[in-house]
Design a protein around this motif. Structure first.
Motif, PDB file in Angstrom:
ATOM      1  N   PRO A   1       0.811  -1.233   0.000  1.00  0.00           N
ATOM      2  CA  PRO A   1       0.000   0.000   0.000  1.00  0.00           C
ATOM      3  C   PRO A   1       0.838   1.275   0.000  1.00  0.00           C
ATOM      4  CG  PRO A   1       0.143  -0.859   2.215  1.00  0.00           C
ATOM      5  CD  PRO A   1       0.900  -1.833   1.349  1.00  0.00           C
ATOM      6  N   TYR A   2       1.687   1.436  -1.004  1.00  0.00           N
ATOM      7  CA  TYR A   2       2.536   2.626  -1.066  1.00  0.00           C
ATOM      8  C   TYR A   2       1.686   3.893  -1.132  1.00  0.00           C
ATOM      9  CZ  TYR A   2       6.249  -0.731  -2.072  1.00  0.00           C
ATOM     10  OH  TYR A   2       7.130  -1.782  -2.001  1.00  0.00           O
TER      11      TYR A   2
ATOM     12  N   ARG B   1       8.209   3.864  -1.013  1.00  0.00           N
ATOM     13  CA  ARG B   1       8.414   2.981  -2.167  1.00  0.00           C
ATOM     14  C   ARG B   1       9.923   2.794  -2.397  1.00  0.00           C
ATOM     15  NH1 ARG B   1       4.748   1.570  -6.282  1.00  0.00           N
ATOM     16  NH2 ARG B   1       3.282   3.176  -5.555  1.00  0.00           N
ATOM     17  N   ASN B   2      10.575   2.107  -1.469  1.00  0.00           N
ATOM     18  CA  ASN B   2      12.009   1.809  -1.594  1.00  0.00           C
ATOM     19  C   ASN B   2      12.293   0.348  -1.264  1.00  0.00           C
ATOM     20  OD1 ASN B   2      11.451   2.245   1.161  1.00  0.00           O
ATOM     21  ND2 ASN B   2      13.527   2.956   1.594  1.00  0.00           N
ATOM     22  N   PRO B   3      11.583  -0.578  -1.900  1.00  0.00           N
ATOM     23  CA  PRO B   3      11.841  -1.998  -1.613  1.00  0.00           C
ATOM     24  C   PRO B   3      13.230  -2.418  -2.077  1.00  0.00           C
ATOM     25  CG  PRO B   3      10.450  -1.799  -3.554  1.00  0.00           C
ATOM     26  CD  PRO B   3      10.597  -0.406  -2.990  1.00  0.00           C
TER      27      PRO B   3
ATOM     28  N   THR C   1      15.497  -3.884   2.617  1.00  0.00           N
ATOM     29  CA  THR C   1      14.407  -3.112   3.217  1.00  0.00           C
ATOM     30  C   THR C   1      13.061  -3.810   3.083  1.00  0.00           C
ATOM     31  OG1 THR C   1      13.997  -1.896   1.156  1.00  0.00           O
ATOM     32  CG2 THR C   1      15.579  -0.929   2.709  1.00  0.00           C
ATOM     33  N   TYR C   2      13.054  -4.993   2.458  1.00  0.00           N
ATOM     34  CA  TYR C   2      11.825  -5.739   2.169  1.00  0.00           C
ATOM     35  C   TYR C   2      10.894  -4.850   1.339  1.00  0.00           C
ATOM     36  CZ  TYR C   2       7.830  -8.880   2.824  1.00  0.00           C
ATOM     37  OH  TYR C   2       6.765  -9.708   2.625  1.00  0.00           O
ATOM     38  N   LEU C   3       9.678  -4.556   1.799  1.00  0.00           N
ATOM     39  CA  LEU C   3       8.756  -3.769   0.977  1.00  0.00           C
ATOM     40  C   LEU C   3       9.099  -2.286   0.976  1.00  0.00           C
ATOM     41  CD1 LEU C   3       5.330  -5.407   1.925  1.00  0.00           C
ATOM     42  CD2 LEU C   3       6.942  -6.047   0.116  1.00  0.00           C
TER      43      LEU C   3
ATOM     44  N   HIS D   1      20.919   5.386   8.900  1.00  0.00           N
ATOM     45  CA  HIS D   1      21.064   4.810   7.570  1.00  0.00           C
ATOM     46  C   HIS D   1      20.113   5.527   6.615  1.00  0.00           C
ATOM     47  CE1 HIS D   1      23.023   0.732   8.852  1.00  0.00           C
ATOM     48  NE2 HIS D   1      23.916   1.684   8.638  1.00  0.00           N
ATOM     49  N   LYS D   2      20.476   5.535   5.342  1.00  0.00           N
ATOM     50  CA  LYS D   2      19.777   6.388   4.376  1.00  0.00           C
ATOM     51  C   LYS D   2      18.337   5.988   4.093  1.00  0.00           C
ATOM     52  CE  LYS D   2      23.453   8.686   1.832  1.00  0.00           C
ATOM     53  NZ  LYS D   2      24.057   8.949   0.506  1.00  0.00           N
ATOM     54  N   ASP D   3      17.931   4.796   4.508  1.00  0.00           N
ATOM     55  CA  ASP D   3      16.529   4.433   4.337  1.00  0.00           C
ATOM     56  C   ASP D   3      15.682   4.842   5.542  1.00  0.00           C
ATOM     57  OD1 ASP D   3      18.148   2.481   5.596  1.00  0.00           O
ATOM     58  OD2 ASP D   3      16.609   0.943   5.373  1.00  0.00           O
TER      59      ASP D   3
END
Length: 294
Positions: free
Chosen positions: A13-14, A30-32, A36-38, A84-86
């Motif tokens: 569900p992005y 939206r960075n799967p 990072t998984y999904l 971390h960048k995510d």
């Protein structure tokens, strides 16, 4: 996993705002990826006056989704588990737009020798307040208390929400995989101690930044500790045959794992070896090989 990862990404569900509990919502970036998984789950805590935990990557569409989810509300705090960048880059822009205070982990920037491009440290992170273990921030119907959990990174924090007996576990506990512990900053000794610290708590549920909520957290933590002990025993068993390189050990230990993930596995094996070296169980045979201590 029951669902294929590609199918799960397609169904994710992005940009939507998911209601997870009376006080908790989540917006998925939206960075799967394989790490990072999904994607990054950004949490919104409270109502009216809210906190945002792990704002995620600096992407316009994700910023717009967070702002849409909090329309008509006041974002008082932006909390960051680690840099971390995510996890942290969007904090600055979200603060500029909302006026929120950035709080949480200490700044940390290191050269990353690991295999993860998404794990590079965020050089833009500039908190207004660094939270030490036990420090809290509050809103009308919520309190978030920092729980220092070094291991994945030395500055890693979880955040406890006592009103729901919940813990936002960042990357220390993930809802789909074990975390990568990558030296020099990733530290297996610290990671294991942090797992035991969480095991002693009585949280009812964990909300990881990646993956689904963990509804039996103490059971999962116990499983993590058992898993790490099994990896340690595998290393010691392999070294019974004489000195070995990390690459050789990874091929044996992770034979059933996708080879693309072997470099990340190698970082965790190195972290285990450093921990075992500290305890006097192994020594470096030369620049590339390890052996059991005499």
């Amino acid at each position: 996993m029951i669902m294929d990862v590609k199918d799960a990404i397609a169904a994710a569900p992005y940009e939507a705002c998911e209601r997870l509990s009376p006080r908790i919502r989540r917006v998925l970036a939206r960075n799967p990826s394989a790490f990072t998984y999904l994607g990054t789950g950004t949490f919104i805590v409270g109502s009216g006056t809210v906190a945002v935990i792990d704002p995620g990557p600096d992407e316009d569409v994700h910023l717009d989704a967070i702002l849409a989810a909090t329309r008509g509300e006041d974002i008082s705090h932006i909390l960051v588990t680690h840099t971390h960048k995510d996890h942290s880059p969007l904090a600055g822009r979200l603060s500029e737009v909302s006026g929120a205070q950035i709080a949480g982990c200490a700044p940390l920037v290191l050269e990353d020798s690991g295999p993860r491009s998404d794990a590079a440290f965020d050089t833009s992170y500039a908190p207004d307040r660094v939270l030490a273990d036990g420090d809290s921030v509050s809103g009308p119907d919520w309190t978030l208390t920092a729980v220092h959990t070094p291991g994945h990174t030395s500055n890693h924090l979880c955040f406890a929400l006592p009103q729901e007996e919940a813990l936002f576990s960042g990357d220390h506990i993930m809802g789909w995989s074990t975390t990568v512990v990558s030296p020099p900053d990733g530290d297996m000794t610290a990671y294991l101690a942090s797992l035991k610290k969480l095991q002693a708590r009585e949280d009812r549920i964990y909300y990881p930044t990646h993956g689904a909520p963990v509804t039996e957290p103490r059971k999962l933590v116990r499983g993590y500790l058992i898993h790490r002990k099994q990896r340690e025993n595998q290393i010691l068993t392999l070294l019974e045959d004489g000195p070995q390189t990390i690459e050789t050990m990874v091929k044996a230990m992770y034979a059933m794992v996708n080879k693309a993930l072997h470099p990340a596995a190698g970082r965790s094996v190195l972290a285990h070896l450093i921990d075992l070296e500290r305890r006097g169980s192994v020594v470096r045979a030369d620049e590339t090989q390890w052996r059991k201590a005499a």
